[in-house]
Enzyme design. Structure first.
Site, PDB file in Angstrom:
ATOM      1  N   PRO A 277       0.831  -1.208   0.000  1.00  0.00           N
ATOM      2  CA  PRO A 277       0.000   0.000   0.000  1.00  0.00           C
ATOM      3  C   PRO A 277       0.864   1.256   0.000  1.00  0.00           C
ATOM      4  CG  PRO A 277       0.227  -0.813   2.226  1.00  0.00           C
ATOM      5  CD  PRO A 277       0.956  -1.790   1.343  1.00  0.00           C
ATOM      6  N   GLY A 278       0.475   2.241  -0.762  1.00  0.00           N
ATOM      7  CA  GLY A 278       1.149   3.535  -0.726  1.00  0.00           C
ATOM      8  C   GLY A 278       0.145   4.584  -0.287  1.00  0.00           C
ATOM      9  N   ARG A 279      -0.778   4.903  -1.212  1.00  0.00           N
ATOM     10  CA  ARG A 279      -1.785   5.932  -0.976  1.00  0.00           C
ATOM     11  C   ARG A 279      -2.537   5.709   0.339  1.00  0.00           C
ATOM     12  NH1 ARG A 279      -4.115   8.645  -5.253  1.00  0.00           N
ATOM     13  NH2 ARG A 279      -3.416   6.961  -6.590  1.00  0.00           N
ATOM     14  N   CYS A 347       2.198  29.553 -15.477  1.00  0.00           N
ATOM     15  CA  CYS A 347       1.633  29.994 -16.755  1.00  0.00           C
ATOM     16  C   CYS A 347       1.081  28.829 -17.561  1.00  0.00           C
ATOM     17  CB  CYS A 347       2.702  30.708 -17.552  1.00  0.00           C
ATOM     18  SG  CYS A 347       3.690  31.773 -16.524  1.00  0.00           S
TER      19      CYS A 347
HETATM   20  C1  LIG Z   1       2.218   2.318  -7.308  1.00  0.00           C
HETATM   21  C2  LIG Z   1       2.409   0.920  -6.850  1.00  0.00           C
HETATM   22  C3  LIG Z   1       1.977   0.541  -5.578  1.00  0.00           C
HETATM   23  C4  LIG Z   1       1.255   1.463  -4.636  1.00  0.00           C
HETATM   24  O1  LIG Z   1       0.002   1.795  -5.106  1.00  0.00           O
HETATM   25  P1  LIG Z   1      -1.033   2.565  -4.144  1.00  0.00           P
HETATM   26  O2  LIG Z   1      -2.221   2.756  -4.989  1.00  0.00           O
HETATM   27  O3  LIG Z   1      -0.400   3.835  -3.736  1.00  0.00           O
HETATM   28  O4  LIG Z   1      -1.298   1.679  -2.984  1.00  0.00           O
HETATM   29  C5  LIG Z   1       2.243  -0.751  -5.168  1.00  0.00           C
HETATM   30  N1  LIG Z   1       2.878  -1.631  -5.984  1.00  0.00           N
HETATM   31  C6  LIG Z   1       3.305  -1.299  -7.212  1.00  0.00           C
HETATM   32  C7  LIG Z   1       3.998  -2.308  -8.047  1.00  0.00           C
HETATM   33  C8  LIG Z   1       3.079  -0.021  -7.697  1.00  0.00           C
HETATM   34  O5  LIG Z   1       3.475   0.297  -8.926  1.00  0.00           O
END
Ligand SMILES: *Cc1c(COP(=O)(O)O)cnc(C)c1O
Length: 422
Positions: A277-279, A347
């Site tokens: 997970p990132g987001r 711009c």
């Molecule tokens: C971007 C990415 C993530 C994270 O995605 P989220 O939507 O931010 O959770 C995880 N794994 C891979 C391979 C990604 O490219």
């Protein structure tokens, strides 16, 4: 949205610090993150995976500030990196190599060598060409590198087309129908060791059914791979869990349901489960704070021109993304409301954060917060218009610290080199 950003004493606070206090100390614009919110998000996801052997590998690309990586690492997080730069950030934050996975469609040879020397849990392989190169470099270093193969399950993640990655026309992964053939090839290579399967179908999924469909396909593949004689111990299910960007009528997917889908589809395969997970971890834990420079009256609309721009937060212009906008001063019963176009100084007409957004009547010099800006905000920033990258601040309780300083314009200018023949 995170409840760590809320109004107290008529103004917006981050945890126990008023945002106007931080603004006086740091200057605008700046990114502001809540440590408590990041920690809560991580721990609640961890809880939803209870009972599964699991490792949460935070996707560093969502927000790669080393203070945040360290916070997560201290909670036991692993990391998912997509470049040598992200790998080195994770290492500096104290994440051991055996908790880092290396993803991405275009890993360069120099990146592969450096990561192999530094130590890595696994490579998520995206093509046969990459598999060949990894095998070759591993052999030259006398190593046998653990790999998964990222499969493309041809599932529509039902999200924005620019962040959808699991359809057959996307550049990501190996078509799932060809996977067995590539696994056979990999199993005959002495520089790599097959350990599992990887899948990542897209980002900002608010409907969880595409996950279920993808994981069912992964489970079928695992059963076939086991029949073919491979040892499959690890399933990397990618990231993509969506968040709510709006105060109202926007659904945040249920973590409990996410965990349940994983259990039901792949839970009985006896594999370690990785998620990336990132987001979900940082998105709602961060905001962008800006000052209104000017109010301007167009023919048929009013503009708020703020001191941040598309170079600081590109999501609205890149994905037509919606960010909630809150005044730092709390609206009350006496406030009147106006529809504004909120725009930056760059711009480009695309440098627009919101059109015809109803906000409390604002004046120049007042502060606004763009909410849910913790993920894919500061990491996507550029210096377009020779605007310095803006600082990042981390709050915990009544404490706050600058975790990335604002560079001087002079430093940016000094990087350019004018050859003596010009
Ligand atoms: C971007 C990415 C993530 C994270 O995605 P989220 O939507 O931010 O959770 C995880 N794994 C891979 C391979 C990604 O490219």
């Amino acid at each position: 949205m995170s409840d760590q950003f809320s109004y107290k004493n008529d103004e917006l606070f981050a945890e126990d610090v008023s945002i106007s206090t931080i603004s006086k100390a740091v200057g605008t614009p700046f990114y502001l993150y809540s440590a408590t919110s990041i920690i809560d998000n991580f721990l609640s996801l961890k809880k939803s995976l209870d009972g599964l052997e699991n490792l949460i590998c935070y996707a560093v690309k969502a927000n790669s500030n080393i203070a945040i990586l360290k916070l997560l690492s201290q909670l036991g997080a692993g990391m998912d990196v997509v470049s040598i730069g992200e790998y080195l950030r994770a290492k500096v934050a104290g994440v051991p190599g055996e908790k880092i996975v290396f993803s991405g469609v275009g890993k360069r040879r120099d990146e592969i060598s450096q990561v192999l020397i530094g130590g890595i849990k696994q490579f998520n392989i995206e093509s046969e060409a990459e598999l060949n190169v990894l095998n070759e470099i591993s052999l030259s270093l006398n190593k046998r590198t653990s790999i998964t193969i990222r499969v493309n399950p041809d599932i529509d993640a039902k999200t924005h087309e620019k962040i959808s990655t699991g359809k057959k026309d996307n550049k990501f992964g190996i078509p799932i129908n060809r996977a067995r053939e590539v696994y056979l090839k990999a199993s005959q290579m002495l520089g790599v060791k097959v350990v599992g399967v990887d899948v990542h179908i897209g980002s900002q999924l608010t409907d969880l059914e595409p996950f279920r469909m993808a994981f069912i396909k992964v489970a079928e593949l695992v059963n076939n791979l086991l029949k073919d004689g491979h040892e499959i111990n690890s399933l990397d299910l990618g990231g993509g869990l969506g968040i709510s960007y709006k105060k109202t009528n926007d659904v945040q997917p249920s973590l409990q349901e996410y965990g349940q889908i994983i259990r039901e589809t792949v839970g009985s395969l006896g594999c370690e489960i990785l998620v990336e997970p990132g987001r979900f971890i940082v998105g709602n834990a961060g905001i962008l704070v800006s000052e209104i420079i000017y109010k301007k009256f167009g023919e048929d609309r009013e503009f708020l021109i703020v001191d941040s721009a598309m170079n600081d937060l590109i999501r609205p212009s890149l994905y037509a993304a919606y960010h909630e906008i809150l005044p730092i001063k709390e609206p009350n019963n006496n406030s009147s409301f106006v529809c504004y176009d909120v725009v930056g100084p760059v711009c480009e007409t695309g440098d627009t954060f919101a059109t015809q957004r109803s906000l409390m009547k604002m004046e120049s010099g007042e502060l606004l917060a763009f909410m849910s800006a913790g993920a894919y905000g500061s990491v996507m920033a550029s210096e377009y218009n020779t605007r310095p990258l803006i600082p990042e601040v981390l709050v915990k309780g009544d404490n706050f610290s600058i975790i990335r300083a604002r560079p001087l314009v002079e430093d940016i200018i000094q990087r350019d080199i004018v050859p003596d023949w010009v």
